[in-house]
Scaffold this motif. Sequence first.
Motif, short mmCIF file in Angstrom:
data_model
loop_
_atom_site.label_atom_id
_atom_site.label_comp_id
_atom_site.label_asym_id
_atom_site.label_seq_id
_atom_site.Cartn_x
_atom_site.Cartn_y
_atom_site.Cartn_z
N SER A 456 0.75 -1.09 -0.19
CA SER A 456 -0.04 0.06 -0.02
C SER A 456 0.93 1.10 -0.20
CB SER A 456 -0.89 0.09 1.17
OG SER A 456 -0.23 0.07 2.43
N GLU A 457 2.11 1.20 0.50
CA GLU A 457 2.93 2.39 0.53
C GLU A 457 3.27 2.60 -0.96
OE1 GLU A 457 3.03 4.20 2.61
OE2 GLU A 457 2.67 2.98 4.50
N LEU A 458 3.06 1.96 -1.90
CA LEU A 458 3.24 2.48 -3.32
C LEU A 458 2.45 3.65 -3.71
CD1 LEU A 458 3.01 -0.82 -5.51
CD2 LEU A 458 4.79 0.41 -5.57
N SER A 459 1.33 3.76 -2.95
CA SER A 459 0.64 5.05 -3.09
C SER A 459 1.50 6.22 -2.45
CB SER A 459 -0.80 4.88 -2.34
OG SER A 459 -1.45 6.26 -2.35
N THR A 460 2.10 5.79 -1.26
CA THR A 460 2.86 6.98 -0.89
C THR A 460 4.04 7.42 -1.78
OG1 THR A 460 2.47 6.57 1.33
CG2 THR A 460 4.31 7.71 1.16
N ALA A 461 4.79 6.23 -2.29
CA ALA A 461 5.74 6.43 -3.27
C ALA A 461 5.57 7.35 -4.69
CB ALA A 461 6.22 5.33 -3.84
#
Length: 564
Positions: A456-461
Motif C-alpha cells: 500500500s505504500e506504493l501510493s505514498t511512493a
Amino acid sequence: MTEMTGGQAAVAALQNEKVSHVFGLIGSATMEMFDALYDAHDIQMIGVRDERTGTHMADGYARASGKPGIILAGQNGPGATNLVTGLAQAKAAYSPVISIAGAISSGHLYRDAFQEVDQQSLFTPITKKTWSVPSTNRVQEILREAFRVALSPRMGPVHINLPRDVLSGQATFDPQPTPVSYRVQTAPAAPVESIENAARLLANAKHPVIVTGGGIKYNGRYESVLKLAERLQCPVATSPGHGDAIPFGHPLNAGQMGPRGNPVASRLVKEADVILALGTRLGFNSTFYTYDNINRDAAIIHVEIEPTAIGRYFPIELGIWADAASVADQISTQLDANQCIAAAETWLTQFKEERADHLARRDASAVMSEPIQPSGVFKVLRDVLPKNAAVTMDAGTLCLQATDALNYWQSPSLFTPLDFGLVGFSFACGLGVKLANPDRPVVSLMGDGGFGMTLSELSTAVQHNIQTVVIVLNNGCWGAEKAYQRDFFSERYIGADIHSPPFDKVAELYGAAGFRVDRIDALGEAVQAALNCGKPAVIDVQVDPKALYSFRRDSFTHRAQKKF
C-alpha cells in the motif's frame, strides 16, 4: 516570547532542529500539530498509509542521513500501537527515530476513555526513553530533550506522547530557542596505555584480523580503519548487515563474517590470534554467542562507544571505551609499520588468495538458467547496480543470502532489519533512504510475502514521487519456514504457501512502473529500465519455489535425529 498552541510549539521545535521531513498519518488526536505543519514550508510532510511502515521510512531516513527520522502518529490508541513494531526494529538497529503520538486528554486518564491505552508503559521497553508531556509550556523542552537523547551515543529511538489538551493549550515560548541536537559530541579519548597495549598485541600478531560494525559504518570514518589495516597489512571482516562498513573494492576487505557471512571472512575470525573489534558487539548475528564462530584462544581488543557492550559476550584481552574510528587513528600513529608487516605476511597472502578464489567461484557458480535461482539474481545485480546504489533488505533467507552476495562500494549502502529479523521492512525503509539521498539509486529486495504486507505504500511512493526500485523475489511461499518444514518436519506444509497478485500489474494500477521477469537473461535489462523510468518501480522476479534454504539449522538440531 511568543504565544503558541502546543501543536505550533512542537512544529517550531522541529523547525529549530532543521527537520526537513516528517513521516506521518493524519489523525484527530494531533490535529493541532498537523495544522501547524501546514504553515511550515521548510518541512515536507510525507503522508503514509500505515504507522508501522512510516516508522520504517523514518528509520531508513535516519540511518542514511545521520539525522533523526521523525514519525508522527495522528491518532492515540491504535495509531500509537501501530508504531510498536517499527520502533522495536529501530531500537535493535540503534537508529535515531523520534516518534510522536497523540494521547487522550489528561483529564480522561484511567477512565477507560475512547482509544485509551497506557502509551507510556507501552513504549518504554522499546525506546531509549519515552515521555508523556504534562503541560503545554513543556512541549519544546521535551522535544529538545528527545533530540538530545536520540542522538547521544549509543543512538536509538525515543517516543513522545502529546495529550490533546497539551496540544490545544496555549503558552508562551522563545520563538528561537537554542537547538541542542547537532552540537558536536566528543567521544571519550582512549588512554595512552590502552593504545600502546593494543599496538603491541597487533604488531606481534601472526594472524590478526579487524572486525568492523555499525560503529564504523554510521560515523562515516572508514578511512581510519583502512589506514590502520594498511599499516598492519591486516584483513578486515565486517559484521553481518554491515558489509558496507568499508568499500567492497579495497584489497583488504574480507566481507561479512560469522554464520551469516562468507567462508573466507568466517575462517579469519575462527583462526585469528588477535581480533581488533571496532564498533561491533560481536553479538548474535556475528557469533551466535558460541566459539564455533570465533577463536576461543584469540586475544580480543574490543573498542566500543557503549561501555556495557565491551566484553559482554566473550572474554577480552583489552577493552577500550571510545570512538572506534578515533582509536584506529591512535593505533595507526603508535605502530611501527615495518615491525608488523613481516609477522603476518603468510596470513595475508593466504587471505588474498582465498578471497580472490571465493569471488571467482561466486560468479562461476551462479546459475544463469531457468528456473531462476537466487545465485543468478545476485550475479546480475552485482553486474548492473551502480556503484553508488543503496540497497535495503528484508528478513528471510533469500535476503540473508544477498547481504554478502552483493557488492557495496559506498558507506552506508546496506540497510537491513537483521537484528530484529523483520519481514516487511525493506520497501518502506528504502523510501526513507531515498528521501535522505535523493541523488543515489535505491533498490529494495524483498520476498513476495514481505512486499504483500507493505505494498500500500506504493501510493505514498507515487504521490511523493519517491523513485525507488523494489525487486520482489517471488517464490510463492514463506521461504524460510517452508524450508524448515521440508527439512525438519517431514514436508508437513501448513501456512507456508501464499497467493499474490501480479505485483507488476499492481504497481501500474498505483501509477508506478511494473516489470515481470521470468527469465534470468531479462533481469539486467529490467533493472536498468526500472532505474531509468523516472517513477517508482516494482520488478516481480519469478524465483524457483524449490530454491529453499534452512538457514537456522542450529535451531532444529533436536529434530534432525528423529525418524518419522
